[in-house]
Design a protein around this motif. Sequence first.
Motif, mmCIF file in Angstrom:
data_model
loop_
_atom_site.group_PDB
_atom_site.id
_atom_site.type_symbol
_atom_site.label_atom_id
_atom_site.label_comp_id
_atom_site.label_asym_id
_atom_site.label_seq_id
_atom_site.Cartn_x
_atom_site.Cartn_y
_atom_site.Cartn_z
ATOM 1 N N PHE A 23 5.097 2.138 10.168
ATOM 2 C CA PHE A 23 4.990 2.884 10.560
ATOM 3 C C PHE A 23 3.163 3.346 10.737
ATOM 4 O O PHE A 23 2.509 4.224 10.039
ATOM 5 N N ARG A 24 3.497 4.216 11.962
ATOM 6 C CA ARG A 24 1.941 4.549 12.852
ATOM 7 C C ARG A 24 1.169 6.349 11.609
ATOM 8 O O ARG A 24 2.492 6.661 11.240
ATOM 9 N N GLN A 25 0.187 6.052 11.034
ATOM 10 C CA GLN A 25 0.049 7.036 10.657
ATOM 11 C C GLN A 25 -0.989 8.175 11.469
ATOM 12 O O GLN A 25 0.237 9.181 11.535
ATOM 13 N N GLY A 26 -1.301 7.353 12.501
ATOM 14 C CA GLY A 26 -1.461 8.660 13.458
ATOM 15 C C GLY A 26 -2.605 9.913 12.944
ATOM 16 O O GLY A 26 -3.235 9.895 13.940
ATOM 17 N N THR A 27 -2.999 9.981 12.297
ATOM 18 C CA THR A 27 -3.671 11.184 11.942
ATOM 19 C C THR A 27 -4.718 10.591 10.678
ATOM 20 O O THR A 27 -4.411 9.651 9.810
ATOM 21 N N GLY A 28 -5.565 11.518 10.446
ATOM 22 C CA GLY A 28 -7.337 11.380 9.203
ATOM 23 C C GLY A 28 -7.859 10.251 10.095
ATOM 24 O O GLY A 28 -7.809 10.551 10.467
ATOM 25 N N SER A 29 -8.872 10.143 8.909
ATOM 26 C CA SER A 29 -10.032 9.909 9.298
ATOM 27 C C SER A 29 -9.659 7.888 10.172
ATOM 28 O O SER A 29 -8.918 7.652 9.443
ATOM 29 N N ILE A 30 -10.679 7.608 11.495
ATOM 30 C CA ILE A 30 -10.643 6.348 11.619
ATOM 31 C C ILE A 30 -10.240 5.331 10.206
ATOM 32 O O ILE A 30 -10.070 4.308 10.428
ATOM 33 N N LYS A 31 -11.257 5.437 9.847
ATOM 34 C CA LYS A 31 -11.355 4.665 8.310
ATOM 35 C C LYS A 31 -10.728 4.353 7.227
ATOM 36 O O LYS A 31 -9.787 3.205 7.266
ATOM 37 N N SER A 32 -9.697 5.197 7.433
ATOM 38 C CA SER A 32 -8.275 5.622 6.645
ATOM 39 C C SER A 32 -7.445 4.927 7.683
ATOM 40 O O SER A 32 -6.137 3.784 7.185
ATOM 41 N N ARG A 33 -7.136 5.394 8.847
ATOM 42 C CA ARG A 33 -6.493 4.546 10.047
ATOM 43 C C ARG A 33 -6.913 3.013 10.105
ATOM 44 O O ARG A 33 -5.530 2.414 10.095
ATOM 45 N N PHE A 34 -7.612 2.462 9.916
ATOM 46 C CA PHE A 34 -7.775 1.878 10.017
ATOM 47 C C PHE A 34 -7.195 0.497 8.948
ATOM 48 O O PHE A 34 -6.796 -0.965 9.374
ATOM 49 N N ILE A 35 -7.633 0.535 7.821
ATOM 50 C CA ILE A 35 -6.941 0.471 6.750
ATOM 51 C C ILE A 35 -5.844 0.350 6.258
ATOM 52 O O ILE A 35 -4.888 -0.335 5.946
ATOM 53 N N HIS A 36 -5.253 1.586 7.067
ATOM 54 C CA HIS A 36 -4.034 1.219 7.242
ATOM 55 C C HIS A 36 -3.070 0.653 7.613
ATOM 56 O O HIS A 36 -2.368 -0.448 7.471
ATOM 57 N N ALA A 37 -3.764 0.376 9.198
ATOM 58 C CA ALA A 37 -3.141 -1.077 9.895
ATOM 59 C C ALA A 37 -4.012 -2.174 9.549
ATOM 60 O O ALA A 37 -2.732 -2.990 9.643
ATOM 61 N N ALA A 38 -4.368 -2.557 8.848
ATOM 62 C CA ALA A 38 -5.042 -3.585 8.334
ATOM 63 C C ALA A 38 -3.967 -4.290 6.975
ATOM 64 O O ALA A 38 -3.756 -5.360 7.023
ATOM 65 N N LEU A 39 -3.767 -3.485 6.543
ATOM 66 C CA LEU A 39 -2.826 -3.968 4.912
ATOM 67 C C LEU A 39 -1.159 -3.784 5.879
ATOM 68 O O LEU A 39 -0.301 -4.498 4.820
ATOM 69 N N SER A 40 -0.966 -3.473 6.381
ATOM 70 C CA SER A 40 0.619 -3.436 6.967
ATOM 71 C C SER A 40 0.496 -4.817 7.554
ATOM 72 O O SER A 40 2.408 -4.989 7.092
ATOM 73 N N THR A 41 0.465 -5.765 7.045
ATOM 74 C CA THR A 41 0.513 -7.066 7.103
ATOM 75 C C THR A 41 1.045 -7.530 6.339
ATOM 76 O O THR A 41 2.087 -8.906 5.541
ATOM 77 N N VAL A 42 0.646 -6.810 4.980
ATOM 78 C CA VAL A 42 1.182 -7.755 3.754
ATOM 79 C C VAL A 42 1.384 -5.791 2.811
ATOM 80 O O VAL A 42 2.150 -6.455 1.308
ATOM 81 N N LEU A 43 1.497 -4.772 3.257
ATOM 82 C CA LEU A 43 1.987 -3.537 2.980
ATOM 83 C C LEU A 43 3.252 -3.632 3.716
ATOM 84 O O LEU A 43 3.307 -2.954 4.696
ATOM 85 N N CYS A 44 5.040 -3.047 3.155
ATOM 86 C CA CYS A 44 5.535 -2.240 4.025
ATOM 87 C C CYS A 44 6.414 -1.138 3.539
ATOM 88 O O CYS A 44 5.847 -0.611 2.794
ATOM 89 N N HIS A 45 6.528 -0.109 3.885
ATOM 90 C CA HIS A 45 8.119 0.289 4.298
ATOM 91 C C HIS A 45 9.311 0.058 3.072
ATOM 92 O O HIS A 45 9.718 -0.981 3.952
ATOM 93 N N GLY A 46 9.542 -0.366 1.914
ATOM 94 C CA GLY A 46 11.283 -0.689 1.462
ATOM 95 C C GLY A 46 11.777 0.797 2.507
ATOM 96 O O GLY A 46 11.643 1.573 2.881
ATOM 97 N N ASP A 47 13.793 -0.415 1.876
ATOM 98 C CA ASP A 47 14.219 1.382 2.868
ATOM 99 C C ASP A 47 14.569 2.161 1.893
ATOM 100 O O ASP A 47 15.036 2.895 2.202
ATOM 101 N N ASN A 48 14.096 2.508 1.347
ATOM 102 C CA ASN A 48 14.502 3.106 -0.211
ATOM 103 C C ASN A 48 12.656 3.835 -0.050
ATOM 104 O O ASN A 48 12.631 5.009 -0.696
#
Length: 270
Positions: A176-201
């Motif tokens: 789930f791409r963040q797309g907006t915000g600071s480069i730092k926040s987007r970088f962290i969001h992308a890096a954590l995607s390998t260990v964090l995800c969206h549940g079906d809920n």
Amino acid sequence: MTRLSQTLFAILVGTLLPSSTAFAQSMEISVAVLPDAPSALLLQSQSSTATPVQQATPQTEEQRKAEANTELKQEEQQRLLGIVPNFNVVLNGKAAPLTAKQKFSLMLHGVKDPYYFGIAFISAGYSEINDSHTGFGWGPAGFFKRAGASYADNADGAFWGNAVLPALLHQDPRYFRQGTGSIKSRFIHAALSTVLCHGDNGKSQFNFSNVAGNFIAGGISNLYYPANERGVGLTLENGAEVTLFGALGGQVLEFGPDAVNHLFHHKKKQ
């Protein structure tokens, strides 16, 4: 007391007692809504004819499936530079949850894409040049063994991490791409995607599907890698390697569309 005298009294109180402005205003309002005032009749008419606010009706299960199917068809057409598959990415960061069948469909759509066969051949060539996996041998036979192992790693990881476990654990295999915000926040969001995800809920969860899927695939790789490389070490190495590269790959998924848009926008200006 007549309406005129009431109004004058309210003004007088407001003048003599500056701190009583609210009181004067309340007097004026009370005068305005007296039964003999025309505005009172208007207010009564408006209140009696007001249309009640209708609340949005929650989606049914079939409507959610249909919405997810429409979004999935759009996602299966997504590519970076018209080449690199971008199927597992929710570009706007919002999407209806997928059914188990849709998760398997998305996985199959990816693993049969020609791009991943090409990547397997490139990986095999690099592996042979780099003198790795010597147990596969050299020449055409060794090359195709390396290519097959590389493709099997990707397909097996996708099967477990993007389909089987997400279906069982009710987790969304997409990024789930963040797309907006600071480069730092987007970088962290992308890096954590390998260990964090969206549940079906819709809630954020530990990405057990991805992490466990990587290590399950790493364990299965013992079946086709050279005998001298098999064992717990191979399982841990392959599982950890894919998980790490997932964090790096998340950066491509997050910033790739921006880079492509910037590239084409720059070309148009020229």
